[in-house]
Design an enzyme around this catalytic site. Structure first.
Site, PDB file in Angstrom:
ATOM      1  N   LYS A 153      34.890  53.731  36.688  1.00 20.34           N
ATOM      2  CA  LYS A 153      33.998  53.323  37.794  1.00 20.34           C
ATOM      3  C   LYS A 153      33.815  54.471  38.788  1.00 20.34           C
ATOM      4  CE  LYS A 153      33.212  49.086  36.506  1.00 20.34           C
ATOM      5  NZ  LYS A 153      31.884  48.688  36.046  1.00 20.34           N
ATOM      6  N   TYR A 207      40.151  52.211  33.486  1.00 21.94           N
ATOM      7  CA  TYR A 207      39.032  51.354  33.919  1.00 21.94           C
ATOM      8  C   TYR A 207      38.537  51.804  35.300  1.00 21.94           C
ATOM      9  CZ  TYR A 207      36.707  47.466  36.204  1.00 21.94           C
ATOM     10  OH  TYR A 207      35.811  46.713  36.928  1.00 21.94           O
ATOM     11  N   SER A 216      33.617  48.612  41.838  1.00 19.24           N
ATOM     12  CA  SER A 216      34.743  47.711  42.070  1.00 19.24           C
ATOM     13  C   SER A 216      35.573  48.221  43.237  1.00 19.24           C
ATOM     14  CB  SER A 216      35.597  47.678  40.801  1.00 19.24           C
ATOM     15  OG  SER A 216      36.859  47.116  41.057  1.00 19.24           O
TER      16      SER A 216
HETATM   17  P1  NAD Z   1      31.782  40.307  31.674  1.00 15.74           P
HETATM   18  O1  NAD Z   1      32.614  40.915  30.605  1.00 15.74           O
HETATM   19  O2  NAD Z   1      31.723  38.828  31.772  1.00 15.74           O
HETATM   20  O3  NAD Z   1      30.281  40.873  31.585  1.00 15.74           O
HETATM   21  C1  NAD Z   1      29.977  42.137  31.056  1.00 15.74           C
HETATM   22  C2  NAD Z   1      28.874  41.928  30.026  1.00 15.74           C
HETATM   23  O4  NAD Z   1      28.498  43.185  29.492  1.00 15.74           O
HETATM   24  C3  NAD Z   1      29.314  41.052  28.837  1.00 15.74           C
HETATM   25  O5  NAD Z   1      28.335  40.066  28.626  1.00 15.74           O
HETATM   26  C4  NAD Z   1      29.402  42.035  27.668  1.00 15.74           C
HETATM   27  O6  NAD Z   1      29.096  41.406  26.441  1.00 15.74           O
HETATM   28  C5  NAD Z   1      28.382  43.071  28.072  1.00 15.74           C
HETATM   29  N1  NAD Z   1      28.601  44.421  27.555  1.00 15.74           N
HETATM   30  C6  NAD Z   1      29.750  45.149  27.559  1.00 15.74           C
HETATM   31  N2  NAD Z   1      29.539  46.368  27.024  1.00 15.74           N
HETATM   32  C7  NAD Z   1      28.223  46.422  26.688  1.00 15.74           C
HETATM   33  C8  NAD Z   1      27.395  47.409  26.114  1.00 15.74           C
HETATM   34  N3  NAD Z   1      27.888  48.613  25.770  1.00 15.74           N
HETATM   35  N4  NAD Z   1      26.099  47.133  25.906  1.00 15.74           N
HETATM   36  C9  NAD Z   1      25.594  45.931  26.249  1.00 15.74           C
HETATM   37  N5  NAD Z   1      26.325  44.951  26.787  1.00 15.74           N
HETATM   38  C10 NAD Z   1      27.633  45.194  27.019  1.00 15.74           C
HETATM   39  O7  NAD Z   1      32.277  40.939  33.063  1.00 15.74           O
HETATM   40  P2  NAD Z   1      31.878  40.565  34.547  1.00 15.74           P
HETATM   41  O8  NAD Z   1      33.097  40.014  35.213  1.00 15.74           O
HETATM   42  O9  NAD Z   1      30.628  39.783  34.594  1.00 15.74           O
HETATM   43  O10 NAD Z   1      31.665  42.019  35.132  1.00 15.74           O
HETATM   44  C11 NAD Z   1      30.391  42.627  35.197  1.00 15.74           C
HETATM   45  C12 NAD Z   1      30.530  44.032  35.738  1.00 15.74           C
HETATM   46  O11 NAD Z   1      31.159  43.983  37.022  1.00 15.74           O
HETATM   47  C13 NAD Z   1      31.393  44.958  34.886  1.00 15.74           C
HETATM   48  O12 NAD Z   1      30.826  46.244  34.902  1.00 15.74           O
HETATM   49  C14 NAD Z   1      32.727  44.953  35.596  1.00 15.74           C
HETATM   50  O13 NAD Z   1      33.451  46.142  35.373  1.00 15.74           O
HETATM   51  C15 NAD Z   1      32.294  44.838  37.041  1.00 15.74           C
HETATM   52  N6  NAD Z   1      33.326  44.235  37.901  1.00 15.74           N
HETATM   53  C16 NAD Z   1      33.855  43.022  37.585  1.00 15.74           C
HETATM   54  C17 NAD Z   1      34.858  42.462  38.388  1.00 15.74           C
HETATM   55  C18 NAD Z   1      35.481  41.130  38.029  1.00 15.74           C
HETATM   56  O14 NAD Z   1      36.543  40.822  38.555  1.00 15.74           O
HETATM   57  N7  NAD Z   1      34.881  40.301  37.196  1.00 15.74           N
HETATM   58  C19 NAD Z   1      35.286  43.152  39.517  1.00 15.74           C
HETATM   59  C20 NAD Z   1      34.711  44.383  39.823  1.00 15.74           C
HETATM   60  C21 NAD Z   1      33.719  44.911  39.010  1.00 15.74           C
HETATM   61  C1  UD1 Z   2      42.173  43.428  38.815  1.00 13.56           C
HETATM   62  C2  UD1 Z   2      42.208  44.885  38.467  1.00 13.56           C
HETATM   63  C3  UD1 Z   2      41.054  45.578  39.131  1.00 13.56           C
HETATM   64  C4  UD1 Z   2      39.736  44.930  38.711  1.00 13.56           C
HETATM   65  C5  UD1 Z   2      39.808  43.440  39.031  1.00 13.56           C
HETATM   66  C6  UD1 Z   2      38.612  42.731  38.507  1.00 13.56           C
HETATM   67  C7  UD1 Z   2      44.554  45.425  38.046  1.00 13.56           C
HETATM   68  C8  UD1 Z   2      45.735  46.228  38.496  1.00 13.56           C
HETATM   69  N1  UD1 Z   2      43.463  45.468  38.856  1.00 13.56           N
HETATM   70  O1  UD1 Z   2      42.278  43.303  40.220  1.00 13.56           O
HETATM   71  O2  UD1 Z   2      41.021  46.946  38.774  1.00 13.56           O
HETATM   72  O3  UD1 Z   2      38.648  45.514  39.388  1.00 13.56           O
HETATM   73  O4  UD1 Z   2      40.967  42.863  38.414  1.00 13.56           O
HETATM   74  O5  UD1 Z   2      38.578  42.722  37.117  1.00 13.56           O
HETATM   75  O6  UD1 Z   2      44.579  44.788  37.012  1.00 13.56           O
HETATM   76  N2  UD1 Z   2      48.248  37.695  39.506  1.00 13.56           N
HETATM   77  C9  UD1 Z   2      49.350  36.944  39.190  1.00 13.56           C
HETATM   78  N3  UD1 Z   2      49.410  36.387  37.946  1.00 13.56           N
HETATM   79  C10 UD1 Z   2      48.428  36.537  37.004  1.00 13.56           C
HETATM   80  C11 UD1 Z   2      47.301  37.310  37.351  1.00 13.56           C
HETATM   81  C12 UD1 Z   2      47.240  37.880  38.607  1.00 13.56           C
HETATM   82  O7  UD1 Z   2      50.263  36.785  39.997  1.00 13.56           O
HETATM   83  O8  UD1 Z   2      48.569  36.012  35.888  1.00 13.56           O
HETATM   84  C13 UD1 Z   2      48.137  38.266  40.873  1.00 13.56           C
HETATM   85  C14 UD1 Z   2      48.042  39.779  40.910  1.00 13.56           C
HETATM   86  O9  UD1 Z   2      49.306  40.362  40.975  1.00 13.56           O
HETATM   87  C15 UD1 Z   2      47.204  39.985  42.192  1.00 13.56           C
HETATM   88  C16 UD1 Z   2      46.305  38.753  42.257  1.00 13.56           C
HETATM   89  O10 UD1 Z   2      46.945  37.771  41.432  1.00 13.56           O
HETATM   90  O11 UD1 Z   2      48.046  39.964  43.337  1.00 13.56           O
HETATM   91  C17 UD1 Z   2      44.907  39.015  41.719  1.00 13.56           C
HETATM   92  O12 UD1 Z   2      45.003  39.592  40.415  1.00 13.56           O
HETATM   93  P1  UD1 Z   2      43.725  39.826  39.472  1.00 13.56           P
HETATM   94  O13 UD1 Z   2      42.909  38.593  39.429  1.00 13.56           O
HETATM   95  O14 UD1 Z   2      44.208  40.384  38.195  1.00 13.56           O
HETATM   96  O15 UD1 Z   2      42.856  40.904  40.276  1.00 13.56           O
HETATM   97  P2  UD1 Z   2      43.304  42.338  40.858  1.00 13.56           P
HETATM   98  O16 UD1 Z   2      44.635  42.744  40.428  1.00 13.56           O
HETATM   99  O17 UD1 Z   2      43.010  42.318  42.307  1.00 13.56           O
END
Ligand code: NAD
Ligand code: UD1
Length: 339
Positions: free
Chosen positions: A154, A150, A126
């Protein structure tokens, strides 16, 4: 040649979109997911979109017996490891659960991969590993830090995988540092389906527009940005999914361990996001300006040049498509997969 890919967490938001891209490239896909944050319906819909089948195994990535069974039954070309917990606030409440799920899960998975001769791994990292960057856009060689469990999970995993590669250069590892995934598949069949009150901006805006929530709280309007609200690099989830298919191809060339940013390369403010969503949905998104959210940074966007150079990948979709697709998913599935 068809190859088989193990996708942990493949029923989740990014995982399900990645399964679509892999199947469309003729990979065989085996999903291992414990459904802690997802629904098996997502995979049925992946099959509907692609006309191909996904093998789904319900189980935990920390369960060695399941992994041994899977690695014994299939010959995997590569593993894409999405499985993990991802809520920043929750990670501060239950840090050990986050380290157990994310860090131990990855260690156990890597051990079983090595034991079965599988050395190609794509890891979901991330942009949070950059902490509060000193300048923008963010390049992969910027200093890394963590401000919450979190993010630290990572960062620790990236370091563990680095140590692993140094110890055994048969490994090929893509550390994919995602910026802010948003949007949904254009079919409207799969998308983000938060279990609870969304923490992230895009699902929250969608739920306000559909009437599930009254108004958006905008966290901070006094940041040193164009309009005072936070700026992020929102990347269409389908572009992100395609990045994984490119990373798999790269691993197969024997690239060693490397980190790549997956982002668009420019930022949008919260107010710009609200305006763009209102335009796409033709629905009002009422909001209030509130205090900054602790731990948030002012602005963050990627320099995606390395991914272009090495992976031949660029994000192709812009904000208009992100919003149109997010709204199609939300308006046709107001309660997500529960509908
Ligand atoms: P998500 O929660 O939709 O998907 C994660 C999946 O993993 C889910 O289906 C959950 O049931 C499964 N899971 C969790 N723990 C598990 C375990 N121990 N064994 C088997 N399955 C398990 O999340 P996502 O948004 O699709 O994110 C996927 C990956 O990307 C995650 O590792 C997350 O940290 C990373 N990531 C997400 C974002 C974001 O904003 N969505 C940003 C940066 C990184
Ligand atoms: C967040 C996490 C980051 C993670 C990413 C994806 C934090 C501090 N960071 O990133 O570690 O990798 O999600 O899961 O939580 N915002 C609002 N109102 C809301 C929600 C968000 O104003 O209800 C704003 C936030 O202040 C930010 C932007 O929207 O400026 C994006 O927020 P968000 O979607 O939560 O992502 P990040 O904070 O970038």
């Amino acid at each position: 040649m068809t190859a088989t890919i193990l996708v942990t967490g493949g029923a989740g938001y990014i995982g399900s979109h990645t399964c679509v891209e892999l199947l469309q490239k003729d990979y065989d896909v085996i999903v291992l997911d414990n459904l802690s944050n997802s629904s098996p319906e997502a995979l049925r819909r992946v099959e509907k979109i692609t006309g191909k089948s996904v093998t789904f195994v319900e189980g935990d990535v920390r369960d060695r017996n399941i992994l041994r069974e899977l690695f014994g039954r299939y010959t995997f070309d590569s593993v894409i490891h999405f499985a993990g917990l991802k809520a920043v606030g929750e990670s501060c409440q239950i840090p050990l659960d986050y380290y157990d799920n994310n860090v131990s899960g990855t260690v156990i998975l890597a051990q079983e991969m090595a034991a079965h001769g599988v050395f190609n791994l794509v890891f979901s990292s991330s942009a949070t590993v950059y902490g509060d960057p000193a300048s923008l856009p963010i390049r992969e060689d910027f200093p890394l830090s963590a401000t919450n469990p979190y993010g630290r999970s990572k960062l620790i995993i990236e370091e563990i995988l680095g140590d692993l590669y140094k110890s055994d250069n048969r490994w090929n590892v893509a550390l994919l540092r995602y910026f802010n995934p948003a949007g949904a598949h254009k079919s409207g069949l799969i998308g983000e389906d938060p279990n609870d009150i969304p923490n992230n901006l895009m699902p929250y805006i969608s739920q306000v527009a559909i009437g599930l929530r009254e108004k958006l709280s905008i966290f901070g309007s006094d940041y040193p940005t164009e309009d005072g609200t936070g700026v992020r690099d929102y990347i269409h989830v389908v572009d992100l999914a395609k990045g994984h298919a490119c990373a798999i191809e790269k691993l197969r060339t024997g690239c060693g361990l490397k980190a790549w940013n997956l982002g668009v390369g420019n930022g949008h403010s919260v107010l710009q996001m609200v305006a763009a969503f209102e335009k796409a949905s033709e629905k009002p998104v009422p909001y209030q300006l509130v205090e900054r959210r602790p731990g948030d940074i002012a602005a963050c966007w990627a320099d995606p040049a390395l991914a272009k150079q090495d992976l031949n990948w660029v994000a192709e979709k812009g904000l208009t498509e992100i919003m149109a697709d997010a709204w199609r998913w939300q308006s046709t599935n107001p309660k997500g997969y529960r509908d």
